[in-house]
Design a protein around this motif. Structure first.
Motif, PDB file in Angstrom:
ATOM      1  N   PRO A 124      22.084  30.979  42.466  1.00 59.76           N
ATOM      2  CA  PRO A 124      23.089  31.464  43.415  1.00 59.76           C
ATOM      3  C   PRO A 124      23.803  30.344  44.171  1.00 59.76           C
ATOM      4  N   LEU A 125      23.078  29.306  44.551  1.00 54.91           N
ATOM      5  CA  LEU A 125      23.714  28.203  45.283  1.00 54.91           C
ATOM      6  C   LEU A 125      24.696  27.452  44.398  1.00 54.91           C
ATOM      7  N   LYS A 126      24.309  27.232  43.135  1.00 52.44           N
ATOM      8  CA  LYS A 126      25.189  26.543  42.203  1.00 52.44           C
ATOM      9  C   LYS A 126      26.420  27.392  41.906  1.00 52.44           C
ATOM     10  N   VAL A 127      26.222  28.689  41.726  1.00 51.35           N
ATOM     11  CA  VAL A 127      27.344  29.583  41.472  1.00 51.35           C
ATOM     12  C   VAL A 127      28.327  29.557  42.640  1.00 51.35           C
ATOM     13  N   ALA A 128      27.828  29.639  43.858  1.00 55.25           N
ATOM     14  CA  ALA A 128      28.704  29.615  45.031  1.00 55.25           C
ATOM     15  C   ALA A 128      29.479  28.300  45.121  1.00 55.25           C
ATOM     16  N   GLU A 129      28.793  27.194  44.834  1.00 56.38           N
ATOM     17  CA  GLU A 129      29.454  25.893  44.865  1.00 56.38           C
ATOM     18  C   GLU A 129      30.564  25.819  43.818  1.00 56.38           C
ATOM     19  N   GLU A 130      30.269  26.269  42.611  1.00 54.37           N
ATOM     20  CA  GLU A 130      31.255  26.194  41.535  1.00 54.37           C
ATOM     21  C   GLU A 130      32.398  27.171  41.761  1.00 54.37           C
ATOM     22  N   GLN A 131      32.131  28.300  42.371  1.00 53.82           N
ATOM     23  CA  GLN A 131      33.213  29.225  42.701  1.00 53.82           C
ATOM     24  C   GLN A 131      34.186  28.592  43.691  1.00 53.82           C
ATOM     25  N   GLY A 132      33.661  27.843  44.634  1.00 61.60           N
ATOM     26  CA  GLY A 132      34.528  27.146  45.584  1.00 61.60           C
ATOM     27  C   GLY A 132      35.419  26.126  44.896  1.00 61.60           C
ATOM     28  N   MET A 133      34.861  25.368  43.948  1.00 62.41           N
ATOM     29  CA  MET A 133      35.641  24.378  43.215  1.00 62.41           C
ATOM     30  C   MET A 133      36.615  25.051  42.252  1.00 62.41           C
ATOM     31  N   PHE A 134      36.203  26.177  41.676  1.00 66.76           N
ATOM     32  CA  PHE A 134      37.111  26.964  40.842  1.00 66.76           C
ATOM     33  C   PHE A 134      38.342  27.366  41.650  1.00 66.76           C
ATOM     34  N   ARG A 135      38.112  27.890  42.850  1.00 67.34           N
ATOM     35  CA  ARG A 135      39.234  28.327  43.695  1.00 67.34           C
ATOM     36  C   ARG A 135      40.173  27.163  44.020  1.00 67.34           C
ATOM     37  N   SER A 139      44.003  27.295  42.621  1.00 63.25           N
ATOM     38  CA  SER A 139      45.158  27.383  43.532  1.00 63.25           C
ATOM     39  C   SER A 139      46.307  26.496  43.053  1.00 63.25           C
ATOM     40  N   VAL A 140      45.979  25.366  42.436  1.00 69.35           N
ATOM     41  CA  VAL A 140      47.011  24.493  41.863  1.00 69.35           C
ATOM     42  C   VAL A 140      47.692  25.184  40.692  1.00 69.35           C
ATOM     43  N   LEU A 141      46.884  25.777  39.818  1.00 76.92           N
ATOM     44  CA  LEU A 141      47.413  26.479  38.655  1.00 76.92           C
ATOM     45  C   LEU A 141      48.220  27.701  39.074  1.00 76.92           C
ATOM     46  N   GLU A 142      47.734  28.423  40.067  1.00 81.67           N
ATOM     47  CA  GLU A 142      48.430  29.607  40.577  1.00 81.67           C
ATOM     48  C   GLU A 142      49.833  29.250  41.060  1.00 81.67           C
ATOM     49  N   GLN A 143      49.952  28.189  41.823  1.00 78.51           N
ATOM     50  CA  GLN A 143      51.254  27.772  42.337  1.00 78.51           C
ATOM     51  C   GLN A 143      52.179  27.349  41.209  1.00 78.51           C
ATOM     52  N   PRO A 168      38.468  34.502  29.442  1.00 77.96           N
ATOM     53  CA  PRO A 168      37.958  35.750  28.875  1.00 77.96           C
ATOM     54  C   PRO A 168      36.574  36.135  29.413  1.00 77.96           C
ATOM     55  N   TYR A 169      35.863  35.187  29.989  1.00 77.49           N
ATOM     56  CA  TYR A 169      34.518  35.426  30.495  1.00 77.49           C
ATOM     57  C   TYR A 169      34.494  35.527  32.016  1.00 77.49           C
ATOM     58  N   ALA A 170      35.658  35.662  32.630  1.00 77.41           N
ATOM     59  CA  ALA A 170      35.739  35.602  34.091  1.00 77.41           C
ATOM     60  C   ALA A 170      34.835  36.627  34.772  1.00 77.41           C
ATOM     61  N   LYS A 171      34.879  37.858  34.302  1.00 75.38           N
ATOM     62  CA  LYS A 171      34.082  38.906  34.953  1.00 75.38           C
ATOM     63  C   LYS A 171      32.592  38.662  34.747  1.00 75.38           C
ATOM     64  N   ASP A 178      40.407  37.431  39.966  1.00 77.39           N
ATOM     65  CA  ASP A 178      41.209  38.484  40.578  1.00 77.39           C
ATOM     66  C   ASP A 178      41.842  38.063  41.898  1.00 77.39           C
ATOM     67  N   GLU A 179      41.451  36.902  42.415  1.00 81.96           N
ATOM     68  CA  GLU A 179      42.075  36.394  43.644  1.00 81.96           C
ATOM     69  C   GLU A 179      43.398  35.679  43.352  1.00 81.96           C
ATOM     70  N   PHE A 180      43.732  35.526  42.065  1.00 84.20           N
ATOM     71  CA  PHE A 180      44.887  34.732  41.676  1.00 84.20           C
ATOM     72  C   PHE A 180      45.795  35.555  40.755  1.00 84.20           C
ATOM     73  N   PRO A 181      46.743  36.294  41.334  1.00 85.40           N
ATOM     74  CA  PRO A 181      47.551  37.233  40.539  1.00 85.40           C
ATOM     75  C   PRO A 181      48.403  36.568  39.461  1.00 85.40           C
ATOM     76  N   GLU A 182      48.922  35.380  39.703  1.00 86.48           N
ATOM     77  CA  GLU A 182      49.718  34.713  38.668  1.00 86.48           C
ATOM     78  C   GLU A 182      48.842  34.312  37.482  1.00 86.48           C
ATOM     79  N   MET A 183      47.656  33.826  37.758  1.00 85.26           N
ATOM     80  CA  MET A 183      46.733  33.490  36.680  1.00 85.26           C
ATOM     81  C   MET A 183      46.315  34.736  35.912  1.00 85.26           C
TER      82      MET A 183
END
Length: 215
Positions: A124-135, A139-143, A168-171, A178-183
């Motif tokens: 869980p800690l690693k997942v949370a950390e990587e989710q933060g870096m994913f975001r 955000s760069v790609l979204e813009q 394809p494996y996002a879910k 789902d936080e990034f509508p353009e992506m």
């Protein structure tokens, strides 16, 4: 051309592009769960012991981005542009490999690869950390995608196949796509392509473990 692949992220992009272009490929499945990528006959063509690897005549080509660019060039496809957009393709390859893919790939590893190889469940800690870096990278790609159909503008390119490969494996892998509508819109377009949705060749026998890698 002979493509050595497994049903994991980097080989997925090579299989998708090959299928999209309708290339005459001989596919050879490399069973990672049996360590086939570490056997001497495979290391003779790819000393890195990684998949994918392409053998085209007497030439062995490592690395998925190089392989998909080779495919597009051989097919004389506009997936590989012939103008100064080539620099943009290389820019997105580099950006993805250094910023976005490491974190999307680690979420994929935590949720999908670890259980297959008996490494336990997601940390869980690693997942949370990587989710933060994913975001942060997303955000760069979204813009960038605002006002653009594809990464390079109006035309699909190998850059799209490369950068989106984990989505394809996002879910399943807890990627906050789902936080990034353009992506999401961009990936929905890719999902309209049969070769993107179902890139891998059909094999006569698929183990439960390897089927899980493509869940």
């Amino acid at each position: 051309m002979k493509l050595y692949y497994a049903e994991t992220l980097a080989p997925r992009k090579t299989c998708a592009v090959a299928k999209y272009l309708g290339l005459p490929i001989e596919y050879t499945f490399v069973d990672l769960t049996k360590g086939e990528h570490r056997k001497p006959d495979y290391l003779a063509i790819n000393p890195n012991g990684k998949v994918p690897c392409l053998v085209d005549g007497g030439r062995s080509i490592w690395e998925a981005d190089a392989i998909i660019s080779h495919f597009a060039t051989r097919a004389k496809s506009d997936l590989w542009p012939t103008d100064d957009r080539q620099i943009d393709v290389l820019r997105w390859f580099s950006w993805n490999n250094h910023h976005f893919y490491p974190h999307a790939g680690m979420l994929y590893f935590e949720s999908i690869i670890k259980p297959v190889f008996g490494l336990g469940g997601p940390d869980p800690l690693k997942v949370a950390e990587e989710q933060g870096m994913f975001r942060k990278s997303a955000s760069v790609l979204e813009q960038h995608l605002k006002g653009r159909k594809w990464l390079l503008g109006d035309g699909l390119s190998v850059a799209d196949f490369s950068v989106a490969i984990a989505l394809p494996y996002a879910k399943t892998a807890a990627m906050p796509l789902d936080e990034f509508p353009e992506m999401q819109r961009w990936h929905d377009q890719l999902n309209e392509i049969e070769a993107w949705r179902n890139p891998f060749p059909v094999r006569s026998a698929t183990s439960a473990a390897n089927a899980a890698l493509n869940a």
